[in-house]
Design a protein around this motif. Structure first.
Motif, PDB file in Angstrom:
ATOM      1  N   LEU A  14      44.985  54.310  27.765  1.00 59.28           N
ATOM      2  CA  LEU A  14      44.306  54.824  26.574  1.00 59.28           C
ATOM      3  C   LEU A  14      42.891  55.321  26.868  1.00 59.28           C
ATOM      4  N   GLN A  15      42.589  55.559  28.121  1.00 63.54           N
ATOM      5  CA  GLN A  15      41.222  55.933  28.468  1.00 63.54           C
ATOM      6  C   GLN A  15      40.763  57.201  27.757  1.00 63.54           C
ATOM      7  N   ARG A  16      41.651  58.192  27.635  1.00 63.50           N
ATOM      8  CA  ARG A  16      41.279  59.428  26.951  1.00 63.50           C
ATOM      9  C   ARG A  16      40.917  59.148  25.501  1.00 63.50           C
ATOM     10  N   GLU A  17      41.695  58.282  24.857  1.00 62.15           N
ATOM     11  CA  GLU A  17      41.398  57.932  23.468  1.00 62.15           C
ATOM     12  C   GLU A  17      40.095  57.145  23.371  1.00 62.15           C
ATOM     13  N   LEU A  18      39.870  56.263  24.343  1.00 58.72           N
ATOM     14  CA  LEU A  18      38.643  55.478  24.339  1.00 58.72           C
ATOM     15  C   LEU A  18      37.409  56.355  24.508  1.00 58.72           C
ATOM     16  N   ASP A  19      37.561  57.473  25.216  1.00 57.74           N
ATOM     17  CA  ASP A  19      36.435  58.383  25.460  1.00 57.74           C
ATOM     18  C   ASP A  19      36.226  59.385  24.328  1.00 57.74           C
ATOM     19  N   ASP A  20      37.148  59.452  23.386  1.00 53.92           N
ATOM     20  CA  ASP A  20      37.063  60.423  22.290  1.00 53.92           C
ATOM     21  C   ASP A  20      36.321  59.795  21.110  1.00 53.92           C
ATOM     22  N   PRO A  21      35.182  60.367  20.693  1.00 50.69           N
ATOM     23  CA  PRO A  21      34.414  59.763  19.593  1.00 50.69           C
ATOM     24  C   PRO A  21      35.148  59.774  18.259  1.00 50.69           C
ATOM     25  N   ARG A  22      36.216  60.562  18.157  1.00 43.60           N
ATOM     26  CA  ARG A  22      36.983  60.606  16.908  1.00 43.60           C
ATOM     27  C   ARG A  22      38.019  59.486  16.842  1.00 43.60           C
ATOM     28  N   VAL A  23      38.182  58.766  17.933  1.00 39.02           N
ATOM     29  CA  VAL A  23      39.195  57.712  18.013  1.00 39.02           C
ATOM     30  C   VAL A  23      38.522  56.364  18.223  1.00 39.02           C
ATOM     31  N   ARG A  24      38.908  55.398  17.428  1.00 38.87           N
ATOM     32  CA  ARG A  24      38.421  54.032  17.621  1.00 38.87           C
ATOM     33  C   ARG A  24      39.571  53.179  18.117  1.00 38.87           C
ATOM     34  N   VAL A  25      39.386  52.517  19.247  1.00 39.04           N
ATOM     35  CA  VAL A  25      40.415  51.671  19.839  1.00 39.04           C
ATOM     36  C   VAL A  25      39.829  50.284  20.077  1.00 39.04           C
ATOM     37  N   ARG A  26      40.501  49.285  19.548  1.00 42.62           N
ATOM     38  CA  ARG A  26      40.109  47.897  19.786  1.00 42.62           C
ATOM     39  C   ARG A  26      41.297  47.162  20.395  1.00 42.62           C
ATOM     40  N   LEU A  27      41.085  46.489  21.503  1.00 43.67           N
ATOM     41  CA  LEU A  27      42.141  45.765  22.195  1.00 43.67           C
ATOM     42  C   LEU A  27      41.820  44.274  22.170  1.00 43.67           C
ATOM     43  N   VAL A  28      42.814  43.472  21.759  1.00 46.08           N
ATOM     44  CA  VAL A  28      42.584  42.039  21.558  1.00 46.08           C
ATOM     45  C   VAL A  28      43.673  41.237  22.266  1.00 46.08           C
ATOM     46  N   HIS A  29      43.263  40.214  22.992  1.00 49.06           N
ATOM     47  CA  HIS A  29      44.202  39.290  23.635  1.00 49.06           C
ATOM     48  C   HIS A  29      44.601  38.221  22.621  1.00 49.06           C
ATOM     49  N   ALA A  30      45.830  38.302  22.129  1.00 45.91           N
ATOM     50  CA  ALA A  30      46.315  37.350  21.124  1.00 45.91           C
ATOM     51  C   ALA A  30      47.824  37.476  21.009  1.00 45.91           C
ATOM     52  N   ARG A  31      48.436  36.493  20.380  1.00 48.36           N
ATOM     53  CA  ARG A  31      49.861  36.555  20.060  1.00 48.36           C
ATOM     54  C   ARG A  31      50.055  37.362  18.782  1.00 48.36           C
ATOM     55  N   ALA A  32      51.260  37.896  18.628  1.00 47.48           N
ATOM     56  CA  ALA A  32      51.563  38.666  17.414  1.00 47.48           C
ATOM     57  C   ALA A  32      51.374  37.814  16.169  1.00 47.48           C
ATOM     58  N   ASP A  33      51.750  36.533  16.240  1.00 44.58           N
ATOM     59  CA  ASP A  33      51.652  35.695  15.043  1.00 44.58           C
ATOM     60  C   ASP A  33      50.221  35.240  14.746  1.00 44.58           C
ATOM     61  N   GLU A  34      49.265  35.724  15.522  1.00 43.80           N
ATOM     62  CA  GLU A  34      47.851  35.522  15.215  1.00 43.80           C
ATOM     63  C   GLU A  34      47.261  36.741  14.509  1.00 43.80           C
ATOM     64  N   LEU A  35      48.131  37.610  13.981  1.00 40.82           N
ATOM     65  CA  LEU A  35      47.697  38.859  13.372  1.00 40.82           C
ATOM     66  C   LEU A  35      46.669  38.644  12.274  1.00 40.82           C
ATOM     67  N   ALA A  36      46.891  37.714  11.378  1.00 37.37           N
ATOM     68  CA  ALA A  36      45.955  37.494  10.268  1.00 37.37           C
ATOM     69  C   ALA A  36      44.564  37.144  10.788  1.00 37.37           C
ATOM     70  N   ARG A  37      44.514  36.241  11.768  1.00 41.72           N
ATOM     71  CA  ARG A  37      43.211  35.859  12.319  1.00 41.72           C
ATOM     72  C   ARG A  37      42.520  37.041  12.981  1.00 41.72           C
ATOM     73  N   VAL A  38      43.284  37.832  13.749  1.00 39.35           N
ATOM     74  CA  VAL A  38      42.694  38.976  14.443  1.00 39.35           C
ATOM     75  C   VAL A  38      42.128  39.975  13.441  1.00 39.35           C
ATOM     76  N   LEU A  39      42.892  40.270  12.386  1.00 38.48           N
ATOM     77  CA  LEU A  39      42.402  41.205  11.379  1.00 38.48           C
ATOM     78  C   LEU A  39      41.139  40.673  10.706  1.00 38.48           C
ATOM     79  N   ASP A  40      41.130  39.393  10.400  1.00 40.85           N
ATOM     80  CA  ASP A  40      39.933  38.803   9.788  1.00 40.85           C
ATOM     81  C   ASP A  40      38.740  38.880  10.735  1.00 40.85           C
ATOM     82  N   ASP A  41      38.971  38.578  12.005  1.00 39.99           N
ATOM     83  CA  ASP A  41      37.887  38.635  12.995  1.00 39.99           C
ATOM     84  C   ASP A  41      37.335  40.042  13.125  1.00 39.99           C
ATOM     85  N   GLU A  42      38.200  41.041  12.982  1.00 40.67           N
ATOM     86  CA  GLU A  42      37.782  42.440  13.116  1.00 40.67           C
ATOM     87  C   GLU A  42      37.257  43.023  11.804  1.00 40.67           C
TER      88      GLU A  42
END
Length: 324
Positions: free
Chosen positions: A74-102
């Motif tokens: 995703l490096q091209r997307e990361l370098d594009d100011p029109r694109v926001r990319v956030r990558l998080v180390h977590a399990r899928a079932d931690e989705l609620a916590r990740v969204l709240d943290d973000e």
């Protein structure tokens, strides 16, 4: 997740065009909770950038090595100011916590590509494959949890048989479990595959795929608690969708697909009051509508290009109006 084509192209996304079309609307954040190598995420970003002039992606994966690979993809997307990319180390079932943290309340889309990826199968040291020798690990997050070796060497025969029957739908589960117990200690994938193969009647071994497939699937699902994680993630994903937000799930075996089908059917069910009542007393309303009534499968051309796609079943739902 998708199968590998080569070391240079480690990720061949399944049903890529279908996924990007389903997740192109509405505007907002799209979450890939099984990011893998980022092939689907990159295509989703490109489509949304073309349509909206911007893209906002949140990628989640329980495997830090997958996140590193996705970051590179995703490096091209990361370098594009029109694109926001956030990558998080977590399990899928931690989705609620990740969204709240973000600081994310609701999202425009959620994508789940279930199962094991080529990144795991192609690395013998991860212990997922019965075709190359490696340690009996099978953890998608190698930093924590029980290994496949713990299960095959510690469980008694009845417990092991139940596990193989439940998660592998293997009819010779007890024979396999007894053979594993008799062959202990087991430390490598090739040796385990040999024990499983020899426990299955010769006539059965001559048909179908590799005789160890179902047992390895069962161990992998148990090690990573995949079905419980899926069942816990789906309601959260639906709950956090915005109006018209879309949840897309791709599964690769009946155990996964059954959970998805039931969760979607439940969320799409409205009033359950008896017809004789003059007005609804249960207060239940449908939360989603099915985007596709029958699961989407790969066509013949894609199956020929990417054998991993042969078993895919894609289901999708769209969120109905979110109550104030």
């Amino acid at each position: 997740m998708s199968a590998a084509a080569s070391a240079a192209t480690p990720h061949v996304p399944v049903l890529l065009e279908t996924v990007t079309e389903l997740l192109e609307r509405p505007d907002g954040v799209v979450v890939d909770v099984t990011l893998g190598a980022g092939g689907h995420a990159a295509a989703i970003a490109a489509r949304r950038l073309q349509l909206w002039g911007r893209a906002d992606l949140l990628g989640i994966d329980r495997d830090e090595s997958a996140l590193a690979l996705a970051r590179e993809r995703l490096q091209r997307e990361l370098d594009d100011p029109r694109v926001r990319v956030r990558l998080v180390h977590a399990r899928a079932d931690e989705l609620a916590r990740v969204l709240d943290d973000e600081g994310i309340d609701r999202v425009a889309g959620v994508f789940m590509d279930l199962g094991v990826s080529s990144m795991h199968l192609d690395r013998p040291e991860r212990g997922f494959s019965y075709r190359t020798d490696g340690p009996l690990d099978m953890r998608m997050d190698p930093s924590r949890g029980t290994t496949a070796g713990d299960l095959v060497n510690d469980l008694d025969a009845p417990e092991l048989a139940r596990l193989i029957a439940r998660y592998g739908e293997e009819r010779f589960a007890r024979r396999i479990a007894d053979a594993i117990v008799a062959a202990r200690p087991l430390t490598g994938t090739i040796r385990l595959a040999e024990v499983v193969r020899d426990a299955i009647p010769a006539a059965t071994r001559r048909t179908g795929g590799h005789p160890a497939t179902r047992t390895f699937q069962a161990l992998r699902i148990a090690v990573n608690d995949e079905l419980a994680s899926l069942a816990a993630t789906l309601p959260v994903a639906i709950d956090r969708l915005t109006d018209d937000g879309v949840l897309v799930v791709m599964s690769y075996h009946s155990l996964e697909d059954r959970i998805v089908k039931r969760a979607f059917a439940d969320a799409a069910t409205g009033c359950v009051c008896p017809p004789r009542l003059p007005a609804c007393a249960c207060g239940r309303t449908a939360r989603v509508a099915h985007v596709v009534r029958r699961p989407i499968v790969a066509d013949e051309a894609e199956r020929a290009r990417n054998p991993r796609s042969a078993s895919v079943r894609l289901r999708a739902v769209r969120r109905l109006a979110v109550a104030a």
